[in-house]
Design an enzyme around this catalytic site. Structure first.
Site, short mmCIF file in Angstrom:
data_model
loop_
_atom_site.label_atom_id
_atom_site.label_comp_id
_atom_site.label_asym_id
_atom_site.label_seq_id
_atom_site.Cartn_x
_atom_site.Cartn_y
_atom_site.Cartn_z
N LYS A 195 -37.17 -3.98 -13.89
CA LYS A 195 -37.49 -3.68 -12.48
C LYS A 195 -38.09 -2.28 -12.47
O LYS A 195 -37.36 -1.28 -12.51
CB LYS A 195 -36.20 -3.75 -11.64
CG LYS A 195 -36.40 -4.08 -10.18
CD LYS A 195 -37.25 -3.12 -9.40
CE LYS A 195 -36.50 -1.87 -9.01
NZ LYS A 195 -37.41 -0.86 -8.37
N GLY A 248 -33.16 7.40 -13.80
CA GLY A 248 -33.40 7.66 -12.38
C GLY A 248 -32.41 8.69 -11.88
O GLY A 248 -31.92 9.53 -12.65
N SER A 249 -32.09 8.60 -10.62
CA SER A 249 -31.26 9.64 -10.01
C SER A 249 -29.78 9.43 -10.34
O SER A 249 -29.32 8.31 -10.60
CB SER A 249 -31.45 9.62 -8.49
OG SER A 249 -31.02 8.38 -7.98
N THR A 250 -29.04 10.52 -10.26
CA THR A 250 -27.59 10.45 -10.48
C THR A 250 -26.93 9.57 -9.40
O THR A 250 -26.02 8.80 -9.70
CB THR A 250 -27.01 11.88 -10.46
OG1 THR A 250 -27.59 12.58 -11.58
CG2 THR A 250 -25.51 11.89 -10.60
N GLY A 253 -27.40 6.08 -10.35
CA GLY A 253 -26.58 5.83 -11.54
C GLY A 253 -25.13 5.51 -11.18
O GLY A 253 -24.51 4.62 -11.75
N GLU A 271 -29.59 7.47 -17.87
CA GLU A 271 -30.23 8.78 -18.09
C GLU A 271 -30.61 9.24 -16.69
O GLU A 271 -31.46 8.64 -16.04
CB GLU A 271 -31.44 8.62 -19.01
CG GLU A 271 -31.86 9.93 -19.66
CD GLU A 271 -32.95 10.64 -18.90
OE1 GLU A 271 -32.59 11.50 -18.05
OE2 GLU A 271 -34.12 10.35 -19.14
N CYS A 306 -37.26 14.75 -15.66
CA CYS A 306 -35.80 14.91 -15.51
C CYS A 306 -35.28 16.11 -16.26
O CYS A 306 -34.33 16.76 -15.84
CB CYS A 306 -35.07 13.64 -15.91
SG CYS A 306 -35.66 12.94 -17.43
N GLU A 405 -31.32 19.09 -7.96
CA GLU A 405 -32.58 18.74 -8.60
C GLU A 405 -33.68 18.63 -7.55
O GLU A 405 -33.50 17.98 -6.52
CB GLU A 405 -32.42 17.41 -9.33
CG GLU A 405 -33.61 17.06 -10.19
CD GLU A 405 -33.41 15.79 -10.98
OE1 GLU A 405 -32.72 14.86 -10.48
OE2 GLU A 405 -33.92 15.71 -12.10
P1 ADP Z 1 -36.00 8.50 -7.34
O1 ADP Z 1 -35.13 9.09 -6.27
O2 ADP Z 1 -36.52 9.51 -8.26
O3 ADP Z 1 -37.00 7.52 -6.87
P2 ADP Z 1 -34.10 6.47 -7.96
O4 ADP Z 1 -32.87 6.65 -8.75
O5 ADP Z 1 -33.97 6.24 -6.49
O6 ADP Z 1 -35.00 7.72 -8.28
O7 ADP Z 1 -34.97 5.28 -8.54
C1 ADP Z 1 -35.03 4.95 -9.92
C2 ADP Z 1 -35.05 3.44 -10.05
O8 ADP Z 1 -33.84 2.95 -9.51
C3 ADP Z 1 -36.18 2.76 -9.28
O9 ADP Z 1 -36.65 1.65 -10.03
C4 ADP Z 1 -35.48 2.29 -8.02
O10 ADP Z 1 -36.10 1.18 -7.41
C5 ADP Z 1 -34.12 1.92 -8.55
N1 ADP Z 1 -33.06 1.89 -7.55
C6 ADP Z 1 -32.94 2.66 -6.43
N2 ADP Z 1 -31.85 2.31 -5.72
C7 ADP Z 1 -31.24 1.31 -6.41
C8 ADP Z 1 -30.06 0.52 -6.20
N3 ADP Z 1 -29.29 0.69 -5.13
N4 ADP Z 1 -29.76 -0.43 -7.11
C9 ADP Z 1 -30.52 -0.60 -8.22
N5 ADP Z 1 -31.65 0.09 -8.45
C10 ADP Z 1 -32.01 1.04 -7.57
#
Ligand code: ADP
Length: 502
Positions: A195, A248-250, A253, A271, A306, A405
C-alpha cells in the site's frame, strides 16, 4: 546509469512528461484492476497544483482481493518453491528493467512527489537498483544450522519465509522506501501486498508491473492504492497477513501495533520518525567540510527525510563561524525551482497540506521566541508548495521546533559548552534514528558513539553508508532495520526440525 543524461533540458523532460499515461488501477494477480466500488483519488503535482491522474482508491474489499491473490500464490508455492537461483534471476531481471525504464520512473516520481529529477536519477534510482541487486545476491548466501546433539538425534534449524507480507510505505522516497521492503521480502520467498502512500503512488505501480515483466509470477507482488485510514488500516488488520512492514510516522506506527493486537498478532516492523542531532565539537578538523555536510543533511529532499539532521548542536567557540558559513553554503547550494529542470536542487514539499504543517511549525517557533536566520516562509508562488530553506536560532530544548519532527527544510541551531551538555541535548528526544559527531579525536568520537541513543551514528560525515548498513531507530524511531542481510532474515522465521534417529 544510462539515464543520467546531462544534455536533457527542462523542456525535454516536460515534453516527455506530456506523453506519459500513468497506470491508474490497483495491481492484483498480475493485472491492473479498478476499485470494486469504483472510488478514485487525485494525484496532484505539487510543483504546480495540476492533476496528474485519478487513481483507484482501495477499500477493505480491494485489500481482501489483493491478500487473497497473494495468499493463493503463497499456498501453491509458485514463488517460494522456485530454486534460489531462479528467484535470483527474476530479481536481477527486475533490476535491469527498472534501469531500462529509468527515465519514465524518474518522470513519474518527479511529477507525483515534486522531487528534483536530477535527484531521482542520481540518488533514488541508483539506490533502488543497489537494493534489488543486493538482496538478489543474498538469496543463496543464508545458511541454516545443524546443532550439536547426542548421536541418536539430529537437529536442523532452517529459515522459512513468513507468508503474505503487507508493506505500507511513505511518499518521501516512494520507490526507494518501498524497495527497502520489497526486495528482502520477495528475496526471502514471501508474497506481498504493497500500500504505497496516497500522495505519490505512481512509481510503485510501475514497479509491480515490471516485476511481472521480469518473470515474477502473477499474484506474488500485489499493490492496493488508497488512503491510510481505509486501505492501510484494512491491510494491517487483515487476518491472513503475517507481517506488516512500515516506514512512516510514529503516530501511525503505534496504530499498526494496536491493529496487530486486535487481529492476528502479526509481526510489525517499524521505521518511524526522527529528529537527528548533529554535534560539532570544538576540535573538528575541517569546518567547511562539516558545514557542507550539515547543509545537505537537512536540506536534501527538502528535508523530507526521516533521518534528516534537523538539530545542529554547535560548540560555542564555533557557533558564529558555523552559522555564517551555513547560511552562505545554503544560499549557494539550494535553488528551489521546477523539479523538471535538471539544475534544480530543491523541489516543493510533497503536498499542500504538508506545506501548511511545516509553515505552522515555523510560525509557532517564532511565536515562542526563536528567530529565523534564513527562510521562514513559502517561496515561488501560491500554486506550488515550496518552503524556503530555513535555519532557526534561539530555540530552547523544550520548544516544539526542537522536540517534534518537521519533515521539511527546517533546522535549529543551538550552542553547547561541554560534551556532556551536547550529549544530554542530543538524547533529549523521543526519537533515536540517527546522529552525527564531528571531531578530530578518535577517543572522543568513540565515547560519543557509545553514548548517543541512535540506531545509526555517523562520525565526520552524514548520511554515508551502503547496503551493509542496518538502517533503523532506537526509541520511538522504530523497532526494525532495513538494508543489510539481517533484513532478509526479518522476513523469515526459524523452523527447528528434531529428528529421532533410534
Ligand atoms: P506522513 O504523515 O508522513 O504522510 P504517515 O505515517 O501518515 O506519514 O503515512 C505513511 C503511510 O502510512 C502511508 O502509506 C499512509 O497511507 C499510511 N497510513 C496512514 N494512516 C494509516 C492507518 N491508520 N493505518 C494504516 N496505514 C496508514
Amino acid at each position: 546509469m544510462s539515464s543520467s543524461n546531462p544534455t536533457r533540458t527542462r523542456d525535454d523532460w516536460a515534453r516527455a512528461a506530456a506523453q506519459l499515461t500513468p497506470a491508474q488501477g490497483h495491481f492484483i494477480g498480475g493485472r491492473s484492476v479498478q476499485s470494486r466500488a469504483g472510488a478514485t483519488m487525485p494525484c496532484i503535482n505539487p510543483a504546480n497544483g495540476q492533476l496528474i491522474a485519478q487513481v483507484a482508491r482501495g477499500q477493505a474489499e480491494d485489500v481482501d482481493a489483493a491478500v487473497a491473490s497473494a495468499q493463493a500464490a503463497w499456498r501453491d508455492g509458485r514463488w517460494r518453491l522456485q530454486s534460489p537461483r531462479q528467484r535470483m534471476a527474476v530479481l536481477q531481471r527486475w533490476a535491469d528493467l527498472i534501469e531500462q525504464h529509468a527515465h519514465e520512473l524518474a518522470l513519474l516520481e518527479t511529477l507525483d512527489m515534486g522531487k528534483p529529477i536530477s535527484d531521482v536519477l542520481n540518488i533514488d534510482l541508483p539506490e533502488v537498483l543497489r537494493t534489488v541487486r543486493y538482496f538478489a545476491e543474498c538469496i543463496d548466501k543464508l545458511d541454516g544450522a545443524v546443532t550439536h546433539t547426542a548421536p541418536e538425534a539430529m537437529h536442523l534449524i532452517t529459515h522459512e519465509p513468513l507468508g503474505v507480507v503487507g508493506a505500507i510505505t511513505p511518499w518521501n522516497y516512494p520507490m526507494l522506501m518501498a524497495m527497502w521492503k520489497l526486495a528482502p521480502c520477495l528475496a526471502a520467498g514471501n508474497c506481498v501486498v504493497l500500500k504505497p502512500a496516497e500522495q505519490a503512488p505512481l512509481t510503485c505501480t510501475r514497479l509491480a508491473q515490471l516485476f511481472v515483466d521480469a518473470g515474477g509470477p502473477e499474484g506474488v507482488f500485489n499493490l492496493v492504492n488508497g488512503v491510510g485510514a481505509e486501505a492501510g488500516q484494512a491491510l494491517a488488520l487483515h487476518p491472513d497477513v503475517a507481517k506488516i512492514t512500515f516506514t512512516g510516522s510514529t503516530a501511525v506506527g503505534k496504530l499498526l501495533m494496536a491493529y496487530a493486537g486486535q487481529s492476528n498478532l502479526k509481526r510489525v516492523a517499524l521505521e518511524t520518525g526522527g529528529k537527528s542531532p548533529q554535534i560539532f565539537m570544538p576540535d573538528l578538523y575541517d569546518l567547511d567540510a562539516a558545514v557542507d555536510r550539515a547543509v545537505g543533511g537537512i536540506y536534501d529532499n527538502a528535508g523530507q527525510v526521516c533521518n534528516a539532521g534537523s538539530r545542529l548542536l554547535v560548540h560555542r567557540s564555533l557557533y558564529d563561524a558555523f552559522v555564517e558559513r551555513f547560511v552562505a553554503r545554503t544560499q549557494q547550494t539550494y535553488r528551489p525551482g521546477d523539479p523538471l529542470d535538471p539544475t534544480t536542487t530543491m523541489g516543493p514539499l510533497a503536498s499542500r497540506g504538508h506545506q501548511a504543517g511545516v509553515l505552522k511549525r515555523i510560525a509557532l517557533a517564532q511565536a515562542e521566541g526563536a528567530q529565523c536566520v534564513i527562510g521562514g516562509g513559502s517561496t515561488l508562488g501560491e500554486e506550488a508548495t515550496f518552503v524556503a530553506p530555513t535555519l532557526i536560532a534561539g530555540a530552547t530544548q523544550s520548544m516544539a521546533i526542537v522536540q517534534e519532527e518537521v519533515f521539511g527544510p527546517v533546522a535549529t541551531v543551538q550552542a553547547f559548552d561541554t560534551e556532556a551538555q551536547a550529549l544530554q541535548m542530543a538524547n533529549d528526544s523521543i526519537y533515536g534514528l540517527a546522529a552525527s559527531v564531528w571531531t578530530s579525536d578518535l577517543k572522543t568520537a568513540h565515547r560519543m558513539v557509545g553514548a548517543l541513543e541512535a540506531g545509526v551514528v555517523w562520525v565526520n560525515c552524514f548520511g554515508d553508508g551502503d547496503m551493509t548498513q542496518p538502517f533503523g531507530g532506537y526509541k520511538q524511531s522504530g523497532n526494525s532495520r532495513d538494508k543489510h542481510i539481517d533484513s532478509l532474515l526479518s522476513y523469515m522465521q526459524t523452523k527447528s526440525a528434531w529428528f529421532n534417529l533410534v
